[in-house]
Design an enzyme around this catalytic site. Structure first.
Site, short mmCIF file in Angstrom:
data_model
loop_
_atom_site.label_atom_id
_atom_site.label_comp_id
_atom_site.label_asym_id
_atom_site.label_seq_id
_atom_site.Cartn_x
_atom_site.Cartn_y
_atom_site.Cartn_z
N ASP A 185 0.31 -1.31 0.07
CA ASP A 185 0.52 0.15 -0.16
C ASP A 185 0.65 0.97 -0.54
O ASP A 185 1.64 1.31 0.48
CB ASP A 185 -1.07 0.30 1.32
CG ASP A 185 -1.99 1.35 1.62
OD1 ASP A 185 -2.16 1.40 -0.06
OD2 ASP A 185 -2.54 1.58 2.14
N GLU A 206 0.77 6.16 0.58
CA GLU A 206 0.16 7.04 1.45
C GLU A 206 1.07 7.59 0.08
O GLU A 206 2.40 7.79 0.59
CB GLU A 206 0.54 7.20 2.82
CG GLU A 206 -0.58 6.55 3.36
CD GLU A 206 -1.70 5.62 3.55
OE1 GLU A 206 -2.36 6.47 3.09
OE2 GLU A 206 -2.55 4.89 3.70
N TYR A 246 -2.08 2.50 11.40
CA TYR A 246 -3.68 2.65 10.30
C TYR A 246 -2.79 2.45 8.91
O TYR A 246 -3.66 1.17 8.36
CB TYR A 246 -3.93 4.66 10.16
CG TYR A 246 -4.60 3.74 9.11
CD1 TYR A 246 -6.28 4.48 8.77
CD2 TYR A 246 -3.94 4.45 7.45
CE1 TYR A 246 -6.88 4.12 7.36
CE2 TYR A 246 -5.09 4.65 6.93
CZ TYR A 246 -6.37 4.57 6.65
OH TYR A 246 -7.03 4.94 5.46
N ASP A 255 -4.14 -2.02 6.90
CA ASP A 255 -3.96 -1.70 5.42
C ASP A 255 -3.54 -2.48 4.61
O ASP A 255 -3.81 -3.49 4.10
CB ASP A 255 -3.70 -0.60 5.22
CG ASP A 255 -4.70 0.45 5.01
OD1 ASP A 255 -5.95 0.33 5.50
OD2 ASP A 255 -4.60 1.80 4.68
#
Length: 378
Positions: free
Chosen positions: A35, A37, A157, A161
């Site tokens: 993932d 960000e 968080y 994920d």
């Protein structure tokens, strides 16, 4: 649904040595969840703020603000392990820009869900609730991920994920095997990688995304094509959002008017003096090029989607796709996108060879599509 009480284990990686050591820890894994960000408000390319990966219960959080991608992580992204992502399109841009490679072989859990039910756009939190029965925290979704240090809540968080991505995939894979659709997913995800890999080559075709192309004559279409291709190249070169340079709406308005000089350009609604000063010469040169290019090289006219012949054919093809999707229990757009249906209609009206779906889609759809078009032509 239960709110997840899991406090995930994670390791922060902000040195090349630490990143390479983490790569060694997961080198033999068969599945790696990924993932990212990122920040993308005032740039064309996404600014990576965090890269997450895991092969089990320990999540690794890479700080791309502190370190560049290493050769060992690039190799990890391209080894034989399945790379899991959810709704991967922008993540792929991050990897391509930061690592210089794309994660392969890819499985996108959102794509998988599209082949397992009728909600192909299911978000990650909803997906976890659906498969695992737990609710992940959402409070950090809009965090500023570029600020350092990240808070414990942000790290938790980010770790959850990728950890839950593995749990979801384990259950999805069982259902895929039951339905015999694993090859469908693999083919679809391979096409996502292919599209991401040739994104720069798509500059010349950006103009086809415009839903109002049917309003333009061929020379106007050529001007619009030239200007959108120029805009794509310039926004990459300058690292600016598209609309910060010039919007699609404004490029379309210029193509409609086909101005021959700066005065005529200034009369196009929405064109401001600063745009004329900075980009006017380039825009006018492309309009002039379209005005004088060989007619044989011009784009074909776009059919009016409101014309009865277009509407009837589109409706018939869409009905065939929807019926097949219902039989399979999948969303219609997983079988055939609206743009691809429109392409078949335009080819039929122009008497051109059809771009039939290929692979498993062709096996599922082509007979029904051909029959629908044949019935419309009777």
């Amino acid at each position: 649904m239960l709110l997840s009480s899991l406090t995930p284990s994670f390791q922060w990686l902000d040195t090349p040595k630490a990143l390479d050591a983490a790569c060694d820890q997961v080198a033999d894994a068969s599945v790696i969840a990924l993932d990212t960000e990122f920040f993308r408000e005032n740039t064309f390319f996404p600014v990576p703020a965090l890269i997450q990966f895991t092969a089990g219960e320990l999540a690794y959080l890479i700080d791309p603000v502190a370190i560049a991608c290493t050769d060992k992580f690039r190799a990890l992204l391209q080894n034989s392990a399945i790379k899991l992502l959810h709704a991967c399109s922008e993540d792929l841009e991050v990897f391509q820009h930061w690592a210089g490679v794309l994660p392969v072989p890819l499985i996108d859990t959102q794509v998988v869900q599209g082949f397992l039910g009728e909600n192909p756009g299911m978000g990650y939190q909803k997906l976890v609730e659906f498969w695992v029965g737990e609710t992940l925290p959402k409070e950090e979704t809009r965090s500023n991920w570029l600020v350092r240090p990240l808070t414990p809540a942000q790290c938790h968080y980010a770790a959850l994920d990728v950890i839950y991505l593995l749990k979801v995939w384990t259950l999805q894979a069982e259902k895929l095997a039951t339905l015999g659709r694993r090859e469908w997913v693999e083919a679809e995800c391979a096409s996502l990688i292919e599209q991401a890999g040739r994104s720069v080559d798509n500059d010349q075709q950006w103009y086809t995304r415009q839903r109002q192309l049917w309003r333009l004559m061929p020379r106007q279409m050529e001007a619009y094509r030239l200007m959108t291709a120029w805009r794509e190249g310039e926004t990459r070169r300058r690292d600016l959002p598209r609309n910060w340079l010039i919007s699609d709406k404004l490029l379309f308005a210029i193509a409609e008017k086909m101005p021959g000089n700066r005065f005529e350009l200034s009369e196009v609604e929405g064109v401001k003096p600063v745009l004329i000063k900075k980009e006017g010469d380039a825009l006018l040169a492309m309009v002039k090029q379209a005005q004088h290019c060989d007619e044989a090289t011009l784009p074909s006219p776009w059919p009016d989607p409101m014309h009865p012949s277009f509407k009837s054919r589109f409706k018939a093809l869409k009905k065939a796709v929807t019926a097949k999707a219902s039989d399979l229990g999948v969303a219609p757009e997983m079988l055939m996108r609206r743009r691809d249906i429109e392409t078949l209609v335009m080819q039929d009206l122009a008497g051109e060879p059809f771009s039939w779906p290929t692979g498993w889609r062709g096996e599922c759809l082509n007979d029904a599509l051909a029959q629908a078009l044949e019935e419309r032509s009777l």
